[in-house]
Design a protein around this motif. Structure first.
Motif, PDB file in Angstrom:
ATOM      1  N   MET A 280      60.286  66.493  64.855  1.00  0.00           N
ATOM      2  CA  MET A 280      61.452  67.162  64.293  1.00  0.00           C
ATOM      3  C   MET A 280      60.945  68.332  63.449  1.00  0.00           C
ATOM      4  O   MET A 280      60.054  68.177  62.638  1.00  0.00           O
TER       5      MET A 280
ATOM      6  N   SER B 129      61.040  71.274  60.538  1.00  0.00           N
ATOM      7  CA  SER B 129      61.455  71.175  59.132  1.00  0.00           C
ATOM      8  C   SER B 129      62.901  71.632  58.958  1.00  0.00           C
ATOM      9  O   SER B 129      63.617  71.151  58.092  1.00  0.00           O
TER      10      SER B 129
ATOM     11  N   GLY C 287      64.993  68.657  59.946  1.00  0.00           N
ATOM     12  CA  GLY C 287      64.888  67.646  58.896  1.00  0.00           C
ATOM     13  C   GLY C 287      65.729  67.998  57.691  1.00  0.00           C
ATOM     14  O   GLY C 287      66.372  67.138  57.090  1.00  0.00           O
TER      15      GLY C 287
ATOM     16  N   CYS D  16      69.349  67.288  58.521  1.00  0.00           N
ATOM     17  CA  CYS D  16      69.600  65.836  58.489  1.00  0.00           C
ATOM     18  C   CYS D  16      69.741  65.337  57.055  1.00  0.00           C
ATOM     19  O   CYS D  16      70.626  64.542  56.752  1.00  0.00           O
ATOM     20  N   ARG D  17      68.872  65.805  56.175  1.00  0.00           N
ATOM     21  CA  ARG D  17      68.938  65.379  54.770  1.00  0.00           C
ATOM     22  C   ARG D  17      70.244  65.839  54.128  1.00  0.00           C
ATOM     23  O   ARG D  17      70.861  65.098  53.361  1.00  0.00           O
TER      24      ARG D  17
END
Length: 58
Positions: A1, A3, A6, A9-10
């Protein structure tokens, strides 16, 4: 994945659900709630999505 993925997603995981129990100033559940959906003039739902700070005008 990557950055970038990511990070997205966060951000999505950090979002809180807009659904919560009815605020008493909008709908006092003590007056309008009944767990039986067949009860007339009552709601069997206890949660909704609300915009904080919104005021109704007459």
């Amino acid at each position: 994945m990557s950055s970038k993925q990511g990070k997205k997603c966060r951000k999505l995981k950090a979002i809180k659900s807009p659904f919560r129990q009815f605020p008493d100033q909008r709908l006092p559940l003590s007056e309008y709630y009944d767990p039986d959906p067949a009860t007339p003039d009552k709601t069997y739902g206890t949660r909704g999505a609300f915009i904080d700070g919104f005021q109704f005008f007459s």
